[in-house]
Write a protein that holds these residues in place. Structure first.
Motif, short mmCIF file in Angstrom:
data_model
loop_
_atom_site.label_atom_id
_atom_site.label_comp_id
_atom_site.label_asym_id
_atom_site.label_seq_id
_atom_site.Cartn_x
_atom_site.Cartn_y
_atom_site.Cartn_z
N SER A 1 -11.86 -3.96 -2.65
CA SER A 1 -11.39 -4.01 -1.27
C SER A 1 -12.39 -3.36 -0.32
N TYR A 2 -12.87 -2.18 -0.69
CA TYR A 2 -13.83 -1.47 0.16
C TYR A 2 -15.14 -2.26 0.30
N LYS B 1 -12.39 -5.23 3.42
CA LYS B 1 -10.97 -5.42 3.77
C LYS B 1 -10.31 -4.10 4.05
N ASN C 1 -9.52 -2.49 -8.01
CA ASN C 1 -8.96 -3.10 -6.80
C ASN C 1 -9.41 -2.38 -5.54
N GLU C 2 -9.43 -1.05 -5.60
CA GLU C 2 -9.85 -0.26 -4.44
C GLU C 2 -11.31 -0.50 -4.07
#
Length: 147
Positions: free
Chosen positions: A142-143, A147, A138-139
């Motif tokens: 996102s990066y 986002k 997820n991290e």
């Protein structure tokens, strides 16, 4: 006077070319794609094992999966990543894969020794790795998506 004009044209032109080549390194997106490609291979291994765990193979099935994860670890380690944040994610994936491989091997050994307590401990470690993987994925998504 003519010499001064040439210098004023040559210096900015050289600087512009130098900046152009300095910017030719791999983009963040390209580096993200490299990491995600290897990470997806690990996910596929896990999904394949989940669909077809080969219980008749017993502990050997776990050892085979661990060997495949070791290959993924080597692949991830071999990626050349320049972005510092992505290097951090790469390192975390490496730690995750090494821990997962160890957990699979420990589980296999415990099964072979018929040591239920050790098997359960190793399985708990694998479950923790699974939740860490979800968080890490997820991290990085996102990066990489900005986002």
């Amino acid at each position: 006077m003519q010499r001064m004009i040439k210098q004023s044209i040559v210096l900015p032109g050289t600087a512009a070319i130098a900046l152009l080549f300095a910017g030719c390194g791999e983009s963040k997106v390209a580096q993200c794609n490299k990491i995600v490609k290897v990470a997806n291979q690990a996910v596929t291994i896990g999904q394949d094992f989940g669909k077809n765990p080969n219980p008749q193979k017993g502990s050997k099935a776990l050892t085979e999966v661990a060997t495949k994860i070791d290959t993924i670890t080597t692949d991830m380690k071999g990626l050349e990543i320049k972005d510092e944040k992505l290097q951090g994610y790469q390192g975390r994936f490496l730690t995750l894969y090494q821990s997962t491989s160890k957990g699979l091997k420990d589980t296999a050994t415990a099964i072979d020794k018929k040591n239920l307590k050790s098997a359960n401990t190793a399985l708990a470690s694998l479950k923790k790795n699974s939740s860490e993987e979800t968080k890490l994925v997820n991290e990085i998504n996102s990066y990489c998506s900005g986002k």
